[in-house]
Design an enzyme around this catalytic site. Sequence first.
Site, PDB file in Angstrom:
ATOM      1  N   ASP A  27     -19.984  -0.155   8.466  1.00 44.70           N
ATOM      2  CA  ASP A  27     -20.151   0.888   7.717  1.00 44.70           C
ATOM      3  C   ASP A  27     -21.721   1.046   7.018  1.00 44.70           C
ATOM      4  O   ASP A  27     -22.414   0.037   7.323  1.00 44.70           O
ATOM      5  CB  ASP A  27     -19.083   0.826   6.661  1.00 44.70           C
ATOM      6  CG  ASP A  27     -19.291   1.738   5.474  1.00 44.70           C
ATOM      7  OD1 ASP A  27     -19.198   3.084   5.631  1.00 44.70           O
ATOM      8  OD2 ASP A  27     -19.182   1.384   4.298  1.00 44.70           O
ATOM      9  N   ASP A  29     -22.655   2.803   3.419  1.00 43.26           N
ATOM     10  CA  ASP A  29     -22.667   2.710   2.047  1.00 43.26           C
ATOM     11  C   ASP A  29     -21.669   1.454   1.685  1.00 43.26           C
ATOM     12  O   ASP A  29     -20.632   1.144   1.935  1.00 43.26           O
ATOM     13  CB  ASP A  29     -21.984   3.882   1.550  1.00 43.26           C
ATOM     14  CG  ASP A  29     -22.840   5.130   1.814  1.00 43.26           C
ATOM     15  OD1 ASP A  29     -23.731   5.037   2.372  1.00 43.26           O
ATOM     16  OD2 ASP A  29     -22.181   6.314   1.574  1.00 43.26           O
TER      17      ASP A  29
END
Length: 173
Positions: A27, A29
Amino acid sequence: MSDERVKAEALQILGLFQVLPRLVVFDLDYTLWPFYCECRSKRDSPSLFRHARGIMYALKEKGIDMAIASRSPTPDIAKVFLDKLEFQSMFVAQEIFSSWTHKTEHFQKIHRKTGIPYKSMLFFDDENRNIEAVSKMGVTSVLVENGVNLDMFKLGLSNFATNCAASSRKDDE
């Protein structure tokens, strides 16, 4: 700790395991970097969690493919940041789009692009709902609280090895 030192430690950790994932998916963020893209501007200079770069360099050196699965509503900013960090070429797939599927759609697209089975993937994310949904697909998934780091990396590889051993025992039955 410098990127080179983190890379050396990550390579040592990789050397502890006989079975390694074919693809590591991150991922963005609050996993690779400590912010939400939608709260930033394309003009900003992105920063990473301190172990992220070294871990990615170690994976690249070991020949393990990497991909991105991000539900960012601002993929344009995310891609600009990946460019600024000179990471665009490191990933075999970049699935960056807003979604309510908790990343299952992202992983379906990554699987179609790479042909790599879900059980051969390792995933790092900071949201439990994504971890739960993607784990159900057969992906070894690790919840990170303060970004990907060497401890989480080792935990992910250990969980991956355990899952592979359990899977091969099932195949033998």
